[in-house]
Motif scaffolding. Structure first.
Motif, PDB file in Angstrom:
ATOM      1  N   GLU A  86      12.012   2.989   4.954  1.00  6.52           N
ATOM      2  CA  GLU A  86      10.871   2.877   4.041  1.00  6.52           C
ATOM      3  C   GLU A  86      10.831   1.502   3.371  1.00  6.52           C
ATOM      4  O   GLU A  86       9.763   0.897   3.227  1.00  6.52           O
ATOM      5  CB  GLU A  86      10.928   4.000   2.988  1.00  6.52           C
ATOM      6  CG  GLU A  86       9.733   4.055   2.046  1.00  6.52           C
ATOM      7  CD  GLU A  86       8.392   4.278   2.739  1.00  6.52           C
ATOM      8  OE1 GLU A  86       8.332   5.041   3.730  1.00  6.52           O
ATOM      9  OE2 GLU A  86       7.391   3.665   2.282  1.00  6.52           O
ATOM     10  N   LEU A  87      12.009   1.005   2.997  1.00  4.85           N
ATOM     11  CA  LEU A  87      12.069  -0.315   2.367  1.00  4.85           C
ATOM     12  C   LEU A  87      11.485  -1.373   3.315  1.00  4.85           C
ATOM     13  O   LEU A  87      10.683  -2.222   2.908  1.00  4.85           O
ATOM     14  CB  LEU A  87      13.524  -0.657   2.009  1.00  4.85           C
ATOM     15  CG  LEU A  87      13.769  -2.035   1.402  1.00  4.85           C
ATOM     16  CD1 LEU A  87      13.109  -2.162   0.021  1.00  4.85           C
ATOM     17  CD2 LEU A  87      15.271  -2.332   1.272  1.00  4.85           C
ATOM     18  N   LYS A  88      11.875  -1.292   4.590  1.00  4.38           N
ATOM     19  CA  LYS A  88      11.406  -2.280   5.580  1.00  4.38           C
ATOM     20  C   LYS A  88       9.890  -2.259   5.716  1.00  4.38           C
ATOM     21  O   LYS A  88       9.268  -3.305   5.908  1.00  4.38           O
ATOM     22  CB  LYS A  88      12.050  -2.009   6.942  1.00  4.38           C
ATOM     23  CG  LYS A  88      13.509  -2.429   7.010  1.00  4.38           C
ATOM     24  CD  LYS A  88      14.087  -2.107   8.369  1.00  4.38           C
ATOM     25  CE  LYS A  88      15.555  -2.502   8.419  1.00  4.38           C
ATOM     26  NZ  LYS A  88      16.175  -2.134   9.696  1.00  4.38           N
ATOM     27  N   LEU A  89       9.316  -1.060   5.604  1.00  3.19           N
ATOM     28  CA  LEU A  89       7.850  -0.955   5.744  1.00  3.19           C
ATOM     29  C   LEU A  89       7.119  -1.677   4.611  1.00  3.19           C
ATOM     30  O   LEU A  89       5.961  -2.051   4.754  1.00  3.19           O
ATOM     31  CB  LEU A  89       7.425   0.515   5.752  1.00  3.19           C
ATOM     32  CG  LEU A  89       7.803   1.321   7.007  1.00  3.19           C
ATOM     33  CD1 LEU A  89       7.466   2.794   6.799  1.00  3.19           C
ATOM     34  CD2 LEU A  89       7.080   0.775   8.240  1.00  3.19           C
ATOM     35  N   GLN A 119       9.574   2.594  -4.929  1.00  4.39           N
ATOM     36  CA  GLN A 119       8.809   3.547  -5.731  1.00  4.39           C
ATOM     37  C   GLN A 119       8.727   4.870  -4.961  1.00  4.39           C
ATOM     38  O   GLN A 119       8.416   4.861  -3.764  1.00  4.39           O
ATOM     39  CB  GLN A 119       7.395   2.975  -5.936  1.00  4.39           C
ATOM     40  CG  GLN A 119       6.416   3.941  -6.559  1.00  4.39           C
ATOM     41  CD  GLN A 119       4.973   3.413  -6.549  1.00  4.39           C
ATOM     42  OE1 GLN A 119       4.725   2.233  -6.280  1.00  4.39           O
ATOM     43  NE2 GLN A 119       4.026   4.292  -6.832  1.00  4.39           N
ATOM     44  N   VAL A 120       9.032   5.989  -5.630  1.00  3.74           N
ATOM     45  CA  VAL A 120       8.910   7.304  -4.989  1.00  3.74           C
ATOM     46  C   VAL A 120       8.166   8.257  -5.929  1.00  3.74           C
ATOM     47  O   VAL A 120       8.151   8.042  -7.144  1.00  3.74           O
ATOM     48  CB  VAL A 120      10.300   7.923  -4.646  1.00  3.74           C
ATOM     49  CG1 VAL A 120      11.037   7.108  -3.596  1.00  3.74           C
ATOM     50  CG2 VAL A 120      11.174   8.094  -5.893  1.00  3.74           C
ATOM     51  N   PRO A 121       7.545   9.319  -5.385  1.00  2.00           N
ATOM     52  CA  PRO A 121       6.879  10.290  -6.264  1.00  2.00           C
ATOM     53  C   PRO A 121       7.893  10.871  -7.251  1.00  2.00           C
ATOM     54  O   PRO A 121       9.065  11.056  -6.907  1.00  2.00           O
ATOM     55  CB  PRO A 121       6.383  11.371  -5.294  1.00  2.00           C
ATOM     56  CG  PRO A 121       6.307  10.695  -3.964  1.00  2.00           C
ATOM     57  CD  PRO A 121       7.399   9.653  -3.962  1.00  2.00           C
ATOM     58  N   ASP A 138      20.292   7.590   3.797  1.00  2.74           N
ATOM     59  CA  ASP A 138      20.328   6.120   3.782  1.00  2.74           C
ATOM     60  C   ASP A 138      19.348   5.556   4.806  1.00  2.74           C
ATOM     61  O   ASP A 138      18.618   4.601   4.530  1.00  2.74           O
ATOM     62  CB  ASP A 138      21.743   5.611   4.089  1.00  2.74           C
ATOM     63  CG  ASP A 138      22.701   5.850   2.924  1.00  2.74           C
ATOM     64  OD1 ASP A 138      22.248   6.353   1.870  1.00  2.74           O
ATOM     65  OD2 ASP A 138      23.900   5.533   3.074  1.00  2.74           O
ATOM     66  N   ASP A 139      19.337   6.148   6.004  1.00  4.41           N
ATOM     67  CA  ASP A 139      18.441   5.646   7.060  1.00  4.41           C
ATOM     68  C   ASP A 139      16.982   5.713   6.627  1.00  4.41           C
ATOM     69  O   ASP A 139      16.212   4.769   6.846  1.00  4.41           O
ATOM     70  CB  ASP A 139      18.625   6.463   8.351  1.00  4.41           C
ATOM     71  CG  ASP A 139      19.938   6.102   9.039  1.00  4.41           C
ATOM     72  OD1 ASP A 139      20.556   5.091   8.628  1.00  4.41           O
ATOM     73  OD2 ASP A 139      20.349   6.839   9.964  1.00  4.41           O
ATOM     74  N   ALA A 140      16.607   6.823   6.003  1.00  2.00           N
ATOM     75  CA  ALA A 140      15.208   6.979   5.569  1.00  2.00           C
ATOM     76  C   ALA A 140      14.875   5.933   4.502  1.00  2.00           C
ATOM     77  O   ALA A 140      13.781   5.355   4.496  1.00  2.00           O
ATOM     78  CB  ALA A 140      14.991   8.383   5.019  1.00  2.00           C
ATOM     79  N   ALA A 174       0.827  -1.218   0.000  1.00  2.03           N
ATOM     80  CA  ALA A 174       0.000   0.000   0.000  1.00  2.03           C
ATOM     81  C   ALA A 174       0.861   1.268   0.000  1.00  2.03           C
ATOM     82  O   ALA A 174       0.447   2.316  -0.507  1.00  2.03           O
ATOM     83  CB  ALA A 174      -0.930  -0.010   1.210  1.00  2.03           C
ATOM     84  N   ARG A 175       2.089   1.217   0.533  1.00  6.83           N
ATOM     85  CA  ARG A 175       2.965   2.395   0.555  1.00  6.83           C
ATOM     86  C   ARG A 175       3.705   2.555  -0.772  1.00  6.83           C
ATOM     87  O   ARG A 175       4.374   3.580  -0.984  1.00  6.83           O
ATOM     88  CB  ARG A 175       3.994   2.275   1.685  1.00  6.83           C
ATOM     89  CG  ARG A 175       3.364   2.268   3.069  1.00  6.83           C
ATOM     90  CD  ARG A 175       4.421   2.211   4.140  1.00  6.83           C
ATOM     91  NE  ARG A 175       5.214   3.437   4.192  1.00  6.83           N
ATOM     92  CZ  ARG A 175       4.903   4.519   4.887  1.00  6.83           C
ATOM     93  NH1 ARG A 175       3.798   4.540   5.620  1.00  6.83           N
ATOM     94  NH2 ARG A 175       5.685   5.572   4.881  1.00  6.83           N
ATOM     95  N   GLY A 176       3.624   1.531  -1.628  1.00  8.08           N
ATOM     96  CA  GLY A 176       4.308   1.602  -2.924  1.00  8.08           C
ATOM     97  C   GLY A 176       5.138   0.344  -3.163  1.00  8.08           C
ATOM     98  O   GLY A 176       5.373  -0.458  -2.269  1.00  8.08           O
TER      99      GLY A 176
END
Ligand code: APR
Ligand code: PHB
Length: 393
Positions: A245-248, A227-229, A239-241, A208-210
């Motif tokens: 996001e990948l983990k989510l 996937q990003v806008p 890198d941390d962000a 759902a987040r992409g």
């Protein structure tokens, strides 16, 4: 002006131009490659690395398969993750024995450069302002500037293998070419890191987040994407962000094994579908990204380029060896038939796995149903597998 004569003048020293140059040379057909950038610049571009078996075969035929065969990995399957679960696509089982080779495009291009150098092939780097001339005549030629001096290459045929931004397609009059295009409202943020890949086989994840993708270059080098806008840049992401996001977007059992580390490359690639028709104008033939682009979902880009090279190489051999021009006449039609199938598959994979910002709840339910159907039907999976390993040339 310094002038030389050759049989085939190739614009662009990417994988398409180099592979064709090598195959022609091995068959006694003289050619020259004109490349705008330096070898280091070309090798600095990080791109996908999933090769169809047909492509791997062509690399071997070009005497360039040794390192690919020892360092590349044969993958018999991959995963699609959704609803928190991984589902395997058994490529080998579903296709009756076919697989893909995971081998980075950077390494493949390096092997092609080395092979050209070993045979004494002419690849002119830093060739500025390359221009095709008299394309519709029997005596076309190329001009370029090297170290401030203007040079000329007379040839029988020009090959436009100069990528999406190249000059060859743009040299065709607008009323002689038709362009088909779709752009997508998102990009892929990619990270390369010296970490152990989370999975020995690729994982494409719909969330759902992409979309997210876990890929690899070797057992020590991982490649991940999210996937990003479309308006976001790599510099917007620490890198941390990225890792957070990948983990989510990945199933918990995958996240549990994810090794993170500093990125050694981070970039955003736009997603685009594009085809130029026909792929021939007079005695100039377009090949690879110069004529068509796919979104990277499904890893068709390099493979679609390889099928153009296959057709072109055989057509040129028929011309020079047997005086038979049927292959050259049919090149555009034959190449495009396969190109469009690659377009269809890439568009379908992209639509299946990404979150589109303007999707309605209806669209989201259809996407979910498409995934459920896929993993409940051996026939649907077989169609996916057949396309992923590559349709026959
Ligand atoms: N003159 C000379 N060379 C040029 C010019 C020009 N005007 N414009 C571009 N080039 C060169 C580029 O510098 C590049 O090295 O042409 C080359 C084209 O290479 P690619 O863009 O890699 O295209 P291609 O060889 O068709 O490769 C197929 O498959 O995985 C996909 O998109 C990916 O690049 C990959 C493609
Ligand atoms: C990659 O490893 O860069 C890669 C792999 C598979 C894809 C796209 C990119 O579909």
């Amino acid at each position: 002006m310094a002038a030389v004569k050759t049989q085939v003048g190739i614009i662009g020293g990417g994988p398409s131009g180099l592979l064709l140059s090598q195959l022609l040379h091995l068959n006694g057909i003289d050619n020259i490659v004109l490349e705008k950038h330096s070898r280091e610049y070309v090798l600095g571009r990080i791109r996908a690395g999933v090769l169809e078996h047909g492509f791997a075969k062509l690399m071997r035929e070009a005497d360039c398969g040794d390192r690919m065969d020892t360092e590349g990995e044969v993958h018999d399957g991959f995963f699609i993750a959704y609803n928190g679960k991984k589902n395997r696509v058994d490529l080998k089982g579903l296709t009756g024995g076919s697989s893909v080779v995971v081998y980075g495009q950077t390494e493949l291009t390096r092997d092609l450069y080395d092979a050209r150098a070993k045979l004494g092939g002419v690849v002119v780097h830093l060739a500025e302002d390359v221009q095709p001339h008299d394309i519709t005549s029997k005596t076309p030629y190329l001009t370029y500037v090297k170290d401030g001096k203007k040079c000329r290459v007379d040839c029988d045929f020009i090959i436009g293998a100069d990528g999406f931004h190249g000059i060859s397609r743009k040299s065709i009059p607008a009323d002689k070419i038709r362009l088909y295009e779709r752009s997508y409202p998102f990009g892929w943020l990619g990270v390369l890191s010296n970490t152990k890949p989370v999975s020995p086989e690729l994982i494409y994840a719909s969330h759902a987040r992409g979309f997210a993708l876990c890929s690899l270059r070797s057992q020590f080098l991982s490649r991940y994407y999210i996937q990003v806008p479309i308006e976001q840049n790599a510099s917007d992401w620490s890198d941390d962000a990225f890792w957070a996001e990948l983990k989510l977007r990945l199933p918990n059992d995958v996240v549990a094994h994810l090794e993170t580390g500093p990125s050694i490359e981070k970039s955003v690639a736009p997603l685009r579908s594009f085809v130029a028709e026909p792929m021939r104008y007079g005695n100039m033939f377009l090949a690879g990204d110069a004529a068509h682009i796919v979104p990277p979902t499904g890893a068709r880009g390099l493979n679609s380029a390889a099928s153009d090279i296959y057709y072109l190489y055989h057509a040129l051999m028929d011309h020079y060896r047997n005086g038979d021009d049927a292959g050259l006449r049919e090149y555009s039609q034959k190449a495009l038939a396969r190109v469009w199938k690659g377009q269809r598959f890439s568009w379908w994979m992209t639509t299946l796995l990404h979150r589109f910002p303007d999707n309605s709840v209806f669209d989201n339910r259809l996407q979910q149903t498409e995934l459920d159907y896929l993993f409940s039907s051996e026939k649907a999976l077989a169609a996916l597998a057949e396309n992923y390993v590559g349709l026959p040339f």
